[in-house]
Design a protein around this motif. Structure first.
Motif, PDB file in Angstrom:
ATOM      1  N   ARG A  53       5.153  -0.844   0.219  1.00  0.00           N
ATOM      2  CA  ARG A  53       6.012  -1.676   0.821  1.00  0.00           C
ATOM      3  C   ARG A  53       6.547  -2.537  -0.379  1.00  0.00           C
ATOM      4  NH1 ARG A  53       4.123  -4.402   6.275  1.00  0.00           N
ATOM      5  NH2 ARG A  53       3.807  -2.558   7.683  1.00  0.00           N
ATOM      6  N   GLY A  54       6.625  -2.187  -1.506  1.00  0.00           N
ATOM      7  CA  GLY A  54       7.191  -2.878  -2.759  1.00  0.00           C
ATOM      8  C   GLY A  54       6.538  -3.951  -3.174  1.00  0.00           C
ATOM      9  N   VAL A  55       5.045  -3.997  -2.983  1.00  0.00           N
ATOM     10  CA  VAL A  55       4.399  -5.111  -3.332  1.00  0.00           C
ATOM     11  C   VAL A  55       3.255  -4.388  -4.157  1.00  0.00           C
ATOM     12  CG1 VAL A  55       2.617  -6.931  -2.899  1.00  0.00           C
ATOM     13  CG2 VAL A  55       4.612  -6.458  -1.319  1.00  0.00           C
ATOM     14  N   GLU A  56       3.538  -4.698  -5.804  1.00  0.00           N
ATOM     15  CA  GLU A  56       2.609  -4.006  -6.832  1.00  0.00           C
ATOM     16  C   GLU A  56       1.290  -5.166  -7.033  1.00  0.00           C
ATOM     17  OE1 GLU A  56       4.440  -2.679 -10.026  1.00  0.00           O
ATOM     18  OE2 GLU A  56       5.955  -1.650  -9.204  1.00  0.00           O
ATOM     19  N   ASP A 104      -2.954  -5.360  -8.175  1.00  0.00           N
ATOM     20  CA  ASP A 104      -4.228  -4.087  -8.482  1.00  0.00           C
ATOM     21  C   ASP A 104      -5.304  -4.418  -7.411  1.00  0.00           C
ATOM     22  OD1 ASP A 104      -5.466  -2.969 -10.836  1.00  0.00           O
ATOM     23  OD2 ASP A 104      -7.229  -4.356 -10.163  1.00  0.00           O
ATOM     24  N   HIS A 105      -5.928  -3.327  -7.249  1.00  0.00           N
ATOM     25  CA  HIS A 105      -7.176  -3.376  -6.191  1.00  0.00           C
ATOM     26  C   HIS A 105      -8.206  -4.258  -6.348  1.00  0.00           C
ATOM     27  CE1 HIS A 105      -8.863  -0.762  -9.341  1.00  0.00           C
ATOM     28  NE2 HIS A 105     -10.041  -1.161  -9.035  1.00  0.00           N
ATOM     29  N   VAL A 106      -8.347  -4.833  -7.682  1.00  0.00           N
ATOM     30  CA  VAL A 106      -9.195  -5.859  -7.704  1.00  0.00           C
ATOM     31  C   VAL A 106      -8.886  -7.257  -7.269  1.00  0.00           C
ATOM     32  CG1 VAL A 106     -10.263  -7.280  -9.563  1.00  0.00           C
ATOM     33  CG2 VAL A 106     -10.201  -4.922  -9.990  1.00  0.00           C
ATOM     34  N   THR A 107      -7.413  -7.425  -7.278  1.00  0.00           N
ATOM     35  CA  THR A 107      -6.949  -8.669  -6.702  1.00  0.00           C
ATOM     36  C   THR A 107      -6.989  -8.403  -5.067  1.00  0.00           C
ATOM     37  OG1 THR A 107      -5.251  -8.786  -8.508  1.00  0.00           O
ATOM     38  CG2 THR A 107      -4.698  -9.900  -6.278  1.00  0.00           C
ATOM     39  N   VAL A 108      -6.895  -7.306  -4.408  1.00  0.00           N
ATOM     40  CA  VAL A 108      -7.254  -7.016  -3.152  1.00  0.00           C
ATOM     41  C   VAL A 108      -8.661  -7.471  -2.726  1.00  0.00           C
ATOM     42  CG1 VAL A 108      -7.240  -5.513  -1.331  1.00  0.00           C
ATOM     43  CG2 VAL A 108      -5.430  -5.324  -2.781  1.00  0.00           C
ATOM     44  N   TYR A 109      -9.500  -7.139  -3.551  1.00  0.00           N
ATOM     45  CA  TYR A 109     -11.069  -7.268  -3.401  1.00  0.00           C
ATOM     46  C   TYR A 109     -11.226  -8.806  -3.257  1.00  0.00           C
ATOM     47  CZ  TYR A 109     -15.451  -8.941  -5.309  1.00  0.00           C
ATOM     48  OH  TYR A 109     -16.638  -9.591  -5.514  1.00  0.00           O
ATOM     49  N   LEU A 152      -1.888  -9.556   5.242  1.00  0.00           N
ATOM     50  CA  LEU A 152      -1.731  -8.356   5.317  1.00  0.00           C
ATOM     51  C   LEU A 152      -2.891  -7.284   4.770  1.00  0.00           C
ATOM     52  CD1 LEU A 152      -0.203  -6.267   6.968  1.00  0.00           C
ATOM     53  CD2 LEU A 152       1.289  -5.917   5.294  1.00  0.00           C
ATOM     54  N   ALA A 153      -3.245  -7.868   3.586  1.00  0.00           N
ATOM     55  CA  ALA A 153      -3.877  -6.907   2.729  1.00  0.00           C
ATOM     56  C   ALA A 153      -5.310  -6.984   3.332  1.00  0.00           C
ATOM     57  CB  ALA A 153      -3.809  -7.135   1.414  1.00  0.00           C
ATOM     58  N   VAL A 154      -5.662  -8.291   3.596  1.00  0.00           N
ATOM     59  CA  VAL A 154      -6.993  -8.646   4.281  1.00  0.00           C
ATOM     60  C   VAL A 154      -7.299  -8.029   5.578  1.00  0.00           C
ATOM     61  CG1 VAL A 154      -8.462 -10.604   4.966  1.00  0.00           C
ATOM     62  CG2 VAL A 154      -7.206 -10.979   2.695  1.00  0.00           C
ATOM     63  N   GLU A 159      -4.022  -0.979  -1.995  1.00  0.00           N
ATOM     64  CA  GLU A 159      -3.268  -1.161  -3.028  1.00  0.00           C
ATOM     65  C   GLU A 159      -2.236  -0.166  -2.975  1.00  0.00           C
ATOM     66  OE1 GLU A 159      -3.468  -0.336  -7.788  1.00  0.00           O
ATOM     67  OE2 GLU A 159      -5.384  -0.063  -6.780  1.00  0.00           O
ATOM     68  N   GLU A 160      -2.517   1.041  -2.524  1.00  0.00           N
ATOM     69  CA  GLU A 160      -1.445   2.273  -2.226  1.00  0.00           C
ATOM     70  C   GLU A 160      -0.635   1.702  -1.266  1.00  0.00           C
ATOM     71  OE1 GLU A 160      -1.226   6.858  -1.616  1.00  0.00           O
ATOM     72  OE2 GLU A 160      -3.013   6.051  -2.270  1.00  0.00           O
ATOM     73  N   LEU A 161      -0.948   1.471  -0.131  1.00  0.00           N
ATOM     74  CA  LEU A 161      -0.034   0.961   1.021  1.00  0.00           C
ATOM     75  C   LEU A 161       0.758  -0.150   0.720  1.00  0.00           C
ATOM     76  CD1 LEU A 161      -2.814   1.374   3.744  1.00  0.00           C
ATOM     77  CD2 LEU A 161      -0.866   2.727   3.482  1.00  0.00           C
ATOM     78  N   LEU A 162       0.268  -1.072  -0.097  1.00  0.00           N
ATOM     79  CA  LEU A 162       1.156  -2.178  -0.411  1.00  0.00           C
ATOM     80  C   LEU A 162       2.146  -1.922  -1.478  1.00  0.00           C
ATOM     81  CD1 LEU A 162      -1.693  -5.124  -1.079  1.00  0.00           C
ATOM     82  CD2 LEU A 162       0.188  -4.908   0.999  1.00  0.00           C
ATOM     83  N   VAL A 163       1.782  -1.025  -2.209  1.00  0.00           N
ATOM     84  CA  VAL A 163       3.035  -0.268  -3.304  1.00  0.00           C
ATOM     85  C   VAL A 163       4.075   0.307  -2.637  1.00  0.00           C
ATOM     86  CG1 VAL A 163       3.361   1.500  -5.056  1.00  0.00           C
ATOM     87  CG2 VAL A 163       1.324  -0.298  -5.223  1.00  0.00           C
TER      88      VAL A 163
END
Length: 212
Positions: free
Chosen positions: A24-27, A29-34, A2-4, A18-22
């Protein structure tokens, strides 16, 4: 996935995802998304390779520019007459070696030889095409390359909200991922064929997630 998908499909930054995932209850970090984008984008594109439509025989080739770590980089791009993105290549230089690398990569990956190649008046193209695609008609004409020049705006629009590309490798992954999603949206893969256009990308990512 979903993030990708969000990142490649919409004009979002890593912090936006990162903010959109939060929400949805998923915390995360934006570096992890990267890292997810860099890790899974090539896998998704590779998994979809065998379901890709055969490109047309008329290729429009042109270059555009993006900033990578504050330095301009040339991006070679090509589309066919149906709007399918043939391939993309980020290069430090705009020269014969880069053009040759771009065409060799596209021809080797797709195993399709175009009958016509439309380019701008860059003097390196005739020699490169004579060597790699001698059977193709090389066409250079006023306004002939409008399809690819117009298509560049799709990439520019996607890159605008980003905080910048940090390396050539990162840039190559992002422009490749953008081209991949662009082709998905245009129905250039035998994926999610029963899904309506609005949900085609989401359904295709679900299918590809099982493959990888």
């Amino acid at each position: 996935m979903l993030a990708v998908r969000w990142y490649l499909r919409f004009n979002l930054s890593y912090r936006d995802v990162e903010e959109l995932l939060v929400e949805r209850g998923v915390e995360v970090d934006h570096v992890t998304v990267y890292r997810w984008v860099q890790r899974f984008t090539p896998l998704l594109a590779d998994a979809a390779r065998f379901s890709r439509h055969c490109p047309g025989d008329r290729w429009f080739v042109d270059e555009t520019y993006v900033r990578v770590n504050g330095v301009w980089r040339c991006v070679y791009r090509a589309v066919d007459q149906y709007g399918q993105v043939i391939d993309v290549l980020v290069s430090p230089r705009r020269d014969a070696a880069a053009a040759r690398r771009f065409f060799h990569r596209a021809l080797t990956t797709l195993k399709v030889t175009p009958g016509e190649v439309v380019t701008d008046a860059n003097p390196v193209y005739p020699r490169v095409l004579d060597d790699l695609v001698p059977s193709a008609w090389h066409h250079v004409g006023r306004h002939a390359n409008n399809p690819i020049e117009a298509d560049h705006s799709q990439l520019k629009h996607r890159l605008r909200p980003m905080r910048g590309l940090r390396s050539d490798r990162t840039a190559q992954t992002i422009v490749t991922g953008h081209a991949f999603v662009q082709n998905l949206r245009r129905g250039r893969y035998e994926l999610a064929t029963d899904a309506p256009p609005a949900t085609r990308v989401a359904a295709a990512f679900t299918e590809l997630a099982r493959a990888i």
